[in-house]
Design an enzyme around this catalytic site. Sequence first.
Site, PDB file in Angstrom:
ATOM      1  N   ARG A 119      59.951  65.540 129.184  1.00  0.00           N
ATOM      2  CA  ARG A 119      59.067  66.589 129.714  1.00  0.00           C
ATOM      3  C   ARG A 119      57.589  66.225 129.544  1.00  0.00           C
ATOM      4  NH1 ARG A 119      59.726  72.216 130.362  1.00  0.00           N
ATOM      5  NH2 ARG A 119      61.855  71.957 129.601  1.00  0.00           N
ATOM      6  N   ARG A 199      67.812  70.995 120.238  1.00  0.00           N
ATOM      7  CA  ARG A 199      67.423  69.906 121.126  1.00  0.00           C
ATOM      8  C   ARG A 199      66.585  68.882 120.369  1.00  0.00           C
ATOM      9  NH1 ARG A 199      65.497  73.036 126.072  1.00  0.00           N
ATOM     10  NH2 ARG A 199      65.301  70.923 126.880  1.00  0.00           N
TER      11      ARG A 199
END
Length: 457
Positions: A119, A199
Amino acid sequence: MTTEQPSVRPKTGVKVIVVGAGFGGLTAAIECHRQGHDVEIYESFPELKPLGDIISFGANAGRIFRRWGVDGEITKKMRAISIDLVKHGFRIHKYTGEHIITQKTPEQDPDAPVFNGHRGELHEIVFNHAKDDLGIPIHLGTRIGKYLEEKDCAGIELESGEQIFADVVIGSDGVRSKARELVLGYFDRPKSSGYAVFRAWFPNTDMIADPLTKHFCENGDTFNGWIGQDVHFLFSTIKNGSDCCWVLTHKDDADIDESWSFPGKLEDVYKVFEGWDPLCKRIVSKTPESHLVDWKLVYRDPLPTWVSKGGRISLLGDSAHPFLPTSAQGATQAMEDGVTLAVCLKRAGKDQIPDGVRTYQRIRYERVKAVQKTGETTRDMWHKADWDKVKEDPTSVQFPREDWIHNFDAEKNAEEEFEENFQHFQTTVNGTRDIIYEDLATLTEGPLVPKQLSAKL
């Protein structure tokens, strides 16, 4: 393959303030620039940091990225740091370790590529394109105290007390949007979705040193998933196996009133894996605990409107419609929002901005609602799998890639749908604009609720 040159339309005289420099806010600013508007971005973070882990962009986002650079230079940079799913596919396993099916990814359309990467690294490419290539002013470290709306303009007031005005303000300020409260007329408290996600993203150092896990890193990019009751685990290696990332979605009813992101603990992850394929725990054990995040998935009821009463402040992306990760469309739909709003402002013109903003919502609302739903259906498909049926039809647990989502061209759709939807707001009744409300009682008892007519998906 077409070679599309970056193009900027004639100046419209429309001044736009974008609050938030995430993918949605950056896309809105870039597209406003392309359509000829004057635009600036205000972001609370003091500096750009490559935060986060894996994020997915479908072909409907790739089509947007592709239009931004000469000879696809933006997409070339993104491709260099993304997983090559066409080559390796997605290996799906039962939670006990049994391989179910390898889902092949079709060859990509060069004009609509798909990206799965870090990201922060992908965000940096888009951020630098807006700031350096296009010269869009981005004001970092500027916290918004409140949003302002007057008859002929809208603005923001910084915590310093400074007020800045424009023709329209786009609130792309995330799930805790301050713009949302002004638009709705009340505080909309986030709810737990009933799920949370552990995560992590980390280098392959310990993975490659272990004979049982090194094969994930020695064979280039890989993508594997394990699915079980109320839990799924996705693990990827990327950049030719040098980086590793994983996401574990599980049931969780924790209160998310104060925060939804915490440092994670490996011992909590191991509890979720009880009775699972031991390889899953072994992969997770290579994660430096400092790289682990416990992220509570926020849920919000569908908002009745994304647009303020005066039509000069609009929500965009997560501030209007947060997505579950299993949709793999959250950032992409925010990008589609930005494209559509920029087109609507151009087509409506400076003199009719409120109706242009309302038209943006009218074009987008039903599509976003339908795409949002896919996050729930995909999650439930995995979490409630009937394994006897899966044995008969392994394709039943493949990740859906629906043409109506991925073949969509947001800019083309906005141009085609604008006039019909814009005319809805041009009708007059006794000389008054006919903005239809579901219930006139809302004029005195609550927020205004524009009536939504079906729009093409």
